[in-house]
Scaffold this active site. Structure first.
Site, PDB file in Angstrom:
ATOM      1  N   ASP A  63       0.876  -1.167   0.000  1.00  0.00           N
ATOM      2  CA  ASP A  63       0.000   0.000   0.000  1.00  0.00           C
ATOM      3  C   ASP A  63       0.913   1.216   0.000  1.00  0.00           C
ATOM      4  O   ASP A  63       1.589   1.489   1.003  1.00  0.00           O
ATOM      5  CB  ASP A  63      -0.898  -0.014   1.242  1.00  0.00           C
ATOM      6  CG  ASP A  63      -1.921   1.116   1.192  1.00  0.00           C
ATOM      7  OD1 ASP A  63      -1.613   2.177   0.592  1.00  0.00           O
ATOM      8  OD2 ASP A  63      -3.016   0.931   1.741  1.00  0.00           O
ATOM      9  N   ASN A  90       2.551   4.627 -11.433  1.00  0.00           N
ATOM     10  CA  ASN A  90       1.216   4.558 -12.025  1.00  0.00           C
ATOM     11  C   ASN A  90       0.102   4.472 -10.982  1.00  0.00           C
ATOM     12  O   ASN A  90      -0.983   5.001 -11.194  1.00  0.00           O
ATOM     13  CB  ASN A  90       1.161   3.325 -12.944  1.00  0.00           C
ATOM     14  CG  ASN A  90      -0.254   2.924 -13.278  1.00  0.00           C
ATOM     15  OD1 ASN A  90      -0.896   3.531 -14.113  1.00  0.00           O
ATOM     16  ND2 ASN A  90      -0.759   1.894 -12.598  1.00  0.00           N
ATOM     17  N   ARG A 124      11.629   8.303  -3.912  1.00  0.00           N
ATOM     18  CA  ARG A 124      12.741   8.619  -2.999  1.00  0.00           C
ATOM     19  C   ARG A 124      13.661   7.416  -2.807  1.00  0.00           C
ATOM     20  O   ARG A 124      14.870   7.551  -2.617  1.00  0.00           O
ATOM     21  CB  ARG A 124      12.170   9.090  -1.654  1.00  0.00           C
ATOM     22  CG  ARG A 124      13.206   9.378  -0.590  1.00  0.00           C
ATOM     23  CD  ARG A 124      14.102  10.549  -0.973  1.00  0.00           C
ATOM     24  NE  ARG A 124      15.178  10.779  -0.001  1.00  0.00           N
ATOM     25  CZ  ARG A 124      16.327  10.123   0.035  1.00  0.00           C
ATOM     26  NH1 ARG A 124      16.568   9.163  -0.853  1.00  0.00           N
ATOM     27  NH2 ARG A 124      17.249  10.396   0.936  1.00  0.00           N
ATOM     28  N   TYR A 156      -8.817  15.660  -6.790  1.00  0.00           N
ATOM     29  CA  TYR A 156      -8.149  14.757  -7.745  1.00  0.00           C
ATOM     30  C   TYR A 156      -7.311  15.592  -8.711  1.00  0.00           C
ATOM     31  O   TYR A 156      -6.136  15.281  -8.952  1.00  0.00           O
ATOM     32  CB  TYR A 156      -9.175  13.901  -8.502  1.00  0.00           C
ATOM     33  CG  TYR A 156      -8.510  13.014  -9.546  1.00  0.00           C
ATOM     34  CD1 TYR A 156      -7.636  11.993  -9.158  1.00  0.00           C
ATOM     35  CD2 TYR A 156      -8.721  13.211 -10.915  1.00  0.00           C
ATOM     36  CE1 TYR A 156      -6.995  11.187 -10.104  1.00  0.00           C
ATOM     37  CE2 TYR A 156      -8.086  12.416 -11.865  1.00  0.00           C
ATOM     38  CZ  TYR A 156      -7.224  11.401 -11.447  1.00  0.00           C
ATOM     39  OH  TYR A 156      -6.588  10.614 -12.397  1.00  0.00           O
ATOM     40  N   LYS A 160      -3.135  15.561  -9.325  1.00  0.00           N
ATOM     41  CA  LYS A 160      -2.499  15.285 -10.613  1.00  0.00           C
ATOM     42  C   LYS A 160      -1.699  16.496 -11.098  1.00  0.00           C
ATOM     43  O   LYS A 160      -0.691  16.346 -11.786  1.00  0.00           O
ATOM     44  CB  LYS A 160      -3.550  14.837 -11.631  1.00  0.00           C
ATOM     45  CG  LYS A 160      -4.090  13.444 -11.331  1.00  0.00           C
ATOM     46  CD  LYS A 160      -2.960  12.413 -11.342  1.00  0.00           C
ATOM     47  CE  LYS A 160      -3.413  10.997 -11.084  1.00  0.00           C
ATOM     48  NZ  LYS A 160      -2.328  10.004 -11.193  1.00  0.00           N
ATOM     49  N   VAL A 189      -9.538   6.792 -20.058  1.00  0.00           N
ATOM     50  CA  VAL A 189      -9.091   5.429 -20.357  1.00  0.00           C
ATOM     51  C   VAL A 189     -10.061   4.488 -19.639  1.00  0.00           C
ATOM     52  O   VAL A 189     -10.281   4.635 -18.429  1.00  0.00           O
ATOM     53  CB  VAL A 189      -7.665   5.175 -19.802  1.00  0.00           C
ATOM     54  CG1 VAL A 189      -7.133   3.839 -20.302  1.00  0.00           C
ATOM     55  CG2 VAL A 189      -6.714   6.316 -20.167  1.00  0.00           C
TER      56      VAL A 189
HETATM   57  P1  NAP Z   1      -7.330   1.304 -12.062  1.00  0.00           P
HETATM   58  O1  NAP Z   1      -7.717   0.322 -13.106  1.00  0.00           O
HETATM   59  O2  NAP Z   1      -8.260   1.553 -10.935  1.00  0.00           O
HETATM   60  O3  NAP Z   1      -5.887   0.907 -11.493  1.00  0.00           O
HETATM   61  C1  NAP Z   1      -5.317   1.615 -10.415  1.00  0.00           C
HETATM   62  C2  NAP Z   1      -4.132   0.850  -9.865  1.00  0.00           C
HETATM   63  O4  NAP Z   1      -3.591   1.596  -8.762  1.00  0.00           O
HETATM   64  C3  NAP Z   1      -4.523  -0.515  -9.336  1.00  0.00           C
HETATM   65  O5  NAP Z   1      -3.548  -1.455  -9.721  1.00  0.00           O
HETATM   66  C4  NAP Z   1      -4.517  -0.341  -7.816  1.00  0.00           C
HETATM   67  O6  NAP Z   1      -4.110  -1.544  -7.189  1.00  0.00           O
HETATM   68  C5  NAP Z   1      -3.416   0.710  -7.652  1.00  0.00           C
HETATM   69  N1  NAP Z   1      -3.568   1.421  -6.380  1.00  0.00           N
HETATM   70  C6  NAP Z   1      -4.569   2.256  -5.992  1.00  0.00           C
HETATM   71  N2  NAP Z   1      -4.379   2.657  -4.724  1.00  0.00           N
HETATM   72  C7  NAP Z   1      -3.221   2.054  -4.281  1.00  0.00           C
HETATM   73  C8  NAP Z   1      -2.502   2.057  -3.063  1.00  0.00           C
HETATM   74  N3  NAP Z   1      -2.921   2.764  -1.990  1.00  0.00           N
HETATM   75  N4  NAP Z   1      -1.372   1.325  -2.974  1.00  0.00           N
HETATM   76  C9  NAP Z   1      -0.945   0.614  -4.041  1.00  0.00           C
HETATM   77  N5  NAP Z   1      -1.567   0.568  -5.219  1.00  0.00           N
HETATM   78  C10 NAP Z   1      -2.709   1.271  -5.337  1.00  0.00           C
HETATM   79  O7  NAP Z   1      -7.092   2.745 -12.720  1.00  0.00           O
HETATM   80  P2  NAP Z   1      -6.182   3.219 -13.952  1.00  0.00           P
HETATM   81  O8  NAP Z   1      -7.050   4.000 -14.844  1.00  0.00           O
HETATM   82  O9  NAP Z   1      -5.387   2.101 -14.506  1.00  0.00           O
HETATM   83  O10 NAP Z   1      -5.248   4.254 -13.182  1.00  0.00           O
HETATM   84  C11 NAP Z   1      -3.836   4.197 -13.242  1.00  0.00           C
HETATM   85  C12 NAP Z   1      -3.287   5.625 -13.158  1.00  0.00           C
HETATM   86  O11 NAP Z   1      -3.717   6.344 -14.304  1.00  0.00           O
HETATM   87  C13 NAP Z   1      -3.785   6.415 -11.949  1.00  0.00           C
HETATM   88  O12 NAP Z   1      -2.713   7.176 -11.422  1.00  0.00           O
HETATM   89  C14 NAP Z   1      -4.845   7.341 -12.536  1.00  0.00           C
HETATM   90  O13 NAP Z   1      -4.989   8.518 -11.784  1.00  0.00           O
HETATM   91  C15 NAP Z   1      -4.249   7.596 -13.911  1.00  0.00           C
HETATM   92  N6  NAP Z   1      -5.199   8.053 -14.930  1.00  0.00           N
HETATM   93  C16 NAP Z   1      -6.285   7.302 -15.269  1.00  0.00           C
HETATM   94  C17 NAP Z   1      -7.171   7.776 -16.245  1.00  0.00           C
HETATM   95  C18 NAP Z   1      -8.392   7.006 -16.660  1.00  0.00           C
HETATM   96  O14 NAP Z   1      -9.266   7.595 -17.327  1.00  0.00           O
HETATM   97  N7  NAP Z   1      -8.511   5.718 -16.350  1.00  0.00           N
HETATM   98  C19 NAP Z   1      -6.923   9.006 -16.857  1.00  0.00           C
HETATM   99  C20 NAP Z   1      -5.806   9.735 -16.489  1.00  0.00           C
HETATM  100  C21 NAP Z   1      -4.946   9.244 -15.535  1.00  0.00           C
HETATM  101  P3  NAP Z   1      -4.789  -2.184  -5.899  1.00  0.00           P
HETATM  102  O15 NAP Z   1      -6.204  -1.687  -5.808  1.00  0.00           O
HETATM  103  O16 NAP Z   1      -4.698  -3.676  -6.132  1.00  0.00           O
HETATM  104  O17 NAP Z   1      -3.919  -1.730  -4.775  1.00  0.00           O
END
Ligand code: NAP
Length: 255
Positions: A63, A90, A124, A156, A160, A189
């Site tokens: 985490d 990510n 870090r 949010y 970012k 996405v």
């Molecule tokens: P997702 O499918 O919900 O995946 C998010 C990932 O982050 C999961 O693997 C989750 O793993 C991990 N995560 C969340 N909280 C965590 C924590 N406290 N510790 C460790 N891991 C954690 O969403 P995604 O769209 O792939 O998002 C990936 C990145 O892209 C994020 O930074 C998001 O802000 C960014 N993003 C997404 C979009 C979009 O439209 N989808 C657009 C712009 C940017 P666990 O839950 O298993 O821990």
């Protein structure tokens, strides 16, 4: 640059963009350290990637909101894989969609702790290794949300925007070390992102991606691969990518 025998650490590889990037890098013979809280999902991915591509993959349940937890996880990486070549920051999330005056404090804490503090904690620990070997690359997954606030996106968007500033700061502080930094700002996405944002409400989540063609995780993985495979003297610092039907965070052509 060829990814064969390199080591990439990808945070948040249990779903969505992180899973797609880990898979794409494995396809290109990159060894992996993949992290997330849902260890069963990364264990499954690890087995699949090892069987399919013959790469070494280690999984770490982590985490990223807690520095002690991140440090213990980091210390558990075997020495031969600690010479990390690529760090993909990510892991991240949006929680809730409400005006700032109605905001949920727990949602705020979770976004700030994950998107900003978690990214800083792991960076870090990894950056000194890259600096010591005068090479390495950090890919920070920020968002179009970091470029301009949108209604009810407040905290949010702020996290970012912070990631974007951290990417700029990393490029400045690491100048002269040989370590490269790239900030990627995706638009919409289709992943578990909206399901998480709406606390598991699948109907609300599905509506986000209706009536237009969103990006998928593989689209971002293709970009990450391109960035990571440029020659050592090339640093792509900043990328914004949206679906063709999306112009800004809010201007989306739904049919
Ligand atoms: P997702 O499918 O919900 O995946 C998010 C990932 O982050 C999961 O693997 C989750 O793993 C991990 N995560 C969340 N909280 C965590 C924590 N406290 N510790 C460790 N891991 C954690 O969403 P995604 O769209 O792939 O998002 C990936 C990145 O892209 C994020 O930074 C998001 O802000 C960014 N993003 C997404 C979009 C979009 O439209 N989808 C657009 C712009 C940017 P666990 O839950 O298993 O821990």
């Amino acid at each position: 640059m060829n990814l064969k025998n390199k080591v990439a650490l990808v945070t948040g590889a249990s779903a969505g963009i992180g899973k797609a990037i880990a898979t794409k890098f494995a396809e290109h013979c990159c060894n992996l350290i993949i992290t997330a809280r849902r260890v069963n999902l990364i264990d499954e991915l690890s087995k699949e990637l090892t069987a399919k591509y013959g790469v070494r993959v280690i999984t770490i349940e982590n985490d990223i909101r807690n520095f002690e937890n991140v440090k213990i996880a980091f210390d558990s990486i075997p020495d031969e894989l600690k010479k990390i070549d690529i760090l993909v920051n990510n892991a991240g999330l949006a929680r809730g969609l409400s005006t700032i005056q109605d905001g949920d404090i727990n949602d705020w804490e979770e976004m700030i702790d994950t998107n900003m503090k978690g990214l800083l904690y792991i960076s870090r620990l990894v950056l000194p290794i890259m600096v010591a070997k005068s090479s390495g690359m950090v890919i920070n997954i920020s968002s179009i949300a970091g470029r301009a606030a949108y209604p009810k996106g407040n905290v949010y968007c702020a996290t970012k925007s912070a990631v974007r500033t951290i990417s700029e700061a990393m490029a400045i502080d690491l100048n002269g070390t040989g370590v490269r930094v790239c900030n990627i700002d995706p638009g919409m996405v289709e992943t578990e992102f909206s399901l998480v944002r709406f606390h598991g409400d699948s109907e609300k989540a599905e509506n986000v991606y209706k009536q237009f063609t969103p990006l998928i995780g593989e689209d971002i993985a293709d970009i990450a691969l391109f960035v990571a495979t440029r020659p050592g003297h090339v640093m792509i610092q900043d990328i914004m990518v949206t679906p063709t039907d999306q112009a800004t965070a809010m201007v989306v052509n739904r049919k």
